[in-house]
Motif scaffolding. Sequence first.
Motif, PDB file in Angstrom:
ATOM      1  N   GLU A  17       0.870  -1.338  -0.108  1.00  0.00           N
ATOM      2  CA  GLU A  17      -0.035  -0.086  -0.093  1.00  0.00           C
ATOM      3  C   GLU A  17       0.910   1.176  -0.061  1.00  0.00           C
ATOM      4  OE1 GLU A  17      -3.497   0.407  -0.002  1.00  0.00           O
ATOM      5  OE2 GLU A  17      -3.362  -1.558  -0.959  1.00  0.00           O
ATOM      6  N   PRO A  18       0.289   2.457  -0.640  1.00  0.00           N
ATOM      7  CA  PRO A  18       1.244   3.754  -0.569  1.00  0.00           C
ATOM      8  C   PRO A  18       1.401   4.253   0.935  1.00  0.00           C
ATOM      9  CG  PRO A  18      -0.425   3.833  -2.312  1.00  0.00           C
ATOM     10  CD  PRO A  18      -0.816   2.486  -1.608  1.00  0.00           C
ATOM     11  N   VAL A  75       1.471  17.161 -17.540  1.00  0.00           N
ATOM     12  CA  VAL A  75       0.587  17.814 -16.665  1.00  0.00           C
ATOM     13  C   VAL A  75       1.244  18.105 -15.395  1.00  0.00           C
ATOM     14  CG1 VAL A  75      -1.441  16.980 -18.082  1.00  0.00           C
ATOM     15  CG2 VAL A  75      -0.559  15.819 -16.017  1.00  0.00           C
ATOM     16  N   ALA A  76       0.549  19.221 -14.739  1.00  0.00           N
ATOM     17  CA  ALA A  76       0.609  19.734 -13.251  1.00  0.00           C
ATOM     18  C   ALA A  76      -0.680  19.022 -12.722  1.00  0.00           C
ATOM     19  CB  ALA A  76       1.014  20.895 -13.087  1.00  0.00           C
ATOM     20  N   VAL A  77      -0.488  18.152 -11.586  1.00  0.00           N
ATOM     21  CA  VAL A  77      -1.428  17.536 -11.056  1.00  0.00           C
ATOM     22  C   VAL A  77      -1.712  17.759  -9.514  1.00  0.00           C
ATOM     23  CG1 VAL A  77      -0.458  15.118 -11.246  1.00  0.00           C
ATOM     24  CG2 VAL A  77      -2.887  15.492 -10.723  1.00  0.00           C
ATOM     25  N   GLU A  78      -2.825  18.163  -8.854  1.00  0.00           N
ATOM     26  CA  GLU A  78      -2.991  18.162  -7.403  1.00  0.00           C
ATOM     27  C   GLU A  78      -3.714  16.833  -7.546  1.00  0.00           C
ATOM     28  OE1 GLU A  78      -6.078  20.652  -5.107  1.00  0.00           O
ATOM     29  OE2 GLU A  78      -4.199  21.784  -5.602  1.00  0.00           O
ATOM     30  N   PHE A  79      -3.688  16.100  -6.146  1.00  0.00           N
ATOM     31  CA  PHE A  79      -4.202  14.707  -6.261  1.00  0.00           C
ATOM     32  C   PHE A  79      -4.288  14.468  -4.878  1.00  0.00           C
ATOM     33  CE2 PHE A  79       0.192  13.923  -6.905  1.00  0.00           C
ATOM     34  CZ  PHE A  79       0.641  13.121  -5.671  1.00  0.00           C
ATOM     35  N   TYR A  80      -5.074  13.409  -4.469  1.00  0.00           N
ATOM     36  CA  TYR A  80      -5.154  12.875  -3.224  1.00  0.00           C
ATOM     37  C   TYR A  80      -5.122  11.425  -3.123  1.00  0.00           C
ATOM     38  CZ  TYR A  80     -10.258  12.078  -4.229  1.00  0.00           C
ATOM     39  OH  TYR A  80     -11.352  11.869  -4.800  1.00  0.00           O
ATOM     40  N   ARG A  81      -4.890  10.966  -1.927  1.00  0.00           N
ATOM     41  CA  ARG A  81      -4.555   9.482  -1.654  1.00  0.00           C
ATOM     42  C   ARG A  81      -5.863   9.097  -1.436  1.00  0.00           C
ATOM     43  NH1 ARG A  81      -4.930   4.421  -0.313  1.00  0.00           N
ATOM     44  NH2 ARG A  81      -3.188   3.540   0.758  1.00  0.00           N
ATOM     45  N   ALA A  82      -6.326   8.178  -2.079  1.00  0.00           N
ATOM     46  CA  ALA A  82      -7.902   7.467  -2.228  1.00  0.00           C
ATOM     47  C   ALA A  82      -7.686   6.161  -1.710  1.00  0.00           C
ATOM     48  CB  ALA A  82      -8.658   7.613  -3.780  1.00  0.00           C
ATOM     49  N   ASP A  83      -8.852   5.445  -1.235  1.00  0.00           N
ATOM     50  CA  ASP A  83      -8.864   4.215  -0.801  1.00  0.00           C
ATOM     51  C   ASP A  83      -9.782   3.323  -1.792  1.00  0.00           C
ATOM     52  OD1 ASP A  83      -8.167   2.119   0.833  1.00  0.00           O
ATOM     53  OD2 ASP A  83      -9.734   2.460   2.504  1.00  0.00           O
ATOM     54  N   GLN A  84      -9.448   3.530  -2.727  1.00  0.00           N
ATOM     55  CA  GLN A  84     -10.410   2.761  -3.819  1.00  0.00           C
ATOM     56  C   GLN A  84      -9.701   1.483  -4.252  1.00  0.00           C
ATOM     57  OE1 GLN A  84     -11.285   5.341  -7.191  1.00  0.00           O
ATOM     58  NE2 GLN A  84     -12.192   7.119  -5.939  1.00  0.00           N
ATOM     59  N   GLU A  85     -10.644   0.312  -4.621  1.00  0.00           N
ATOM     60  CA  GLU A  85     -10.070  -0.728  -5.261  1.00  0.00           C
ATOM     61  C   GLU A  85      -9.079  -0.395  -6.343  1.00  0.00           C
ATOM     62  OE1 GLU A  85     -11.774  -4.905  -6.557  1.00  0.00           O
ATOM     63  OE2 GLU A  85     -12.749  -3.936  -4.973  1.00  0.00           O
ATOM     64  N   SER A  86      -9.494  -0.105  -7.374  1.00  0.00           N
ATOM     65  CA  SER A  86      -8.762  -0.008  -8.543  1.00  0.00           C
ATOM     66  C   SER A  86      -7.553   1.171  -8.638  1.00  0.00           C
ATOM     67  CB  SER A  86      -9.692   0.326  -9.771  1.00  0.00           C
ATOM     68  OG  SER A  86     -10.463   1.540  -9.431  1.00  0.00           O
TER      69      SER A  86
END
Length: 111
Positions: A17-18, A75-86
């Motif tokens: 996991e991350p 690209v520049a990307v703002e992202f969040y850590r999700a807890d999704q299966e895929s």
Amino acid sequence: MERDPISADAARQAAGEPPEPPGTLRTAEGTVLRWRDEQGTGVIASTATAPWDIWCHFSALDMPGFRSLTPGDRVAVEFYRADQESFRYVARRVRRLDPGPSAAETTEGTG
């Protein structure tokens, strides 16, 4: 920039996991791996999240008009850590860093 899905799956499985908790917000640069206009979704690769990719919905694209990306776009990307299966990461805001091949083709014919 298509990657072998089997080796990518193996790398993610080996990594576990991350490290950051779900909901953690970060920014990074990345490259669009896949984009499907008909679904309005795509995948962005970034060294900041490797071996996991960042899932992106067209609503996260920071651009006017029809919002779309092309594989290979930086690209520049703002992202969040999700807890999704895929997907373990989901884009919140994406901005193209260079015009990409589709914009270059559009401007070459004008003038």
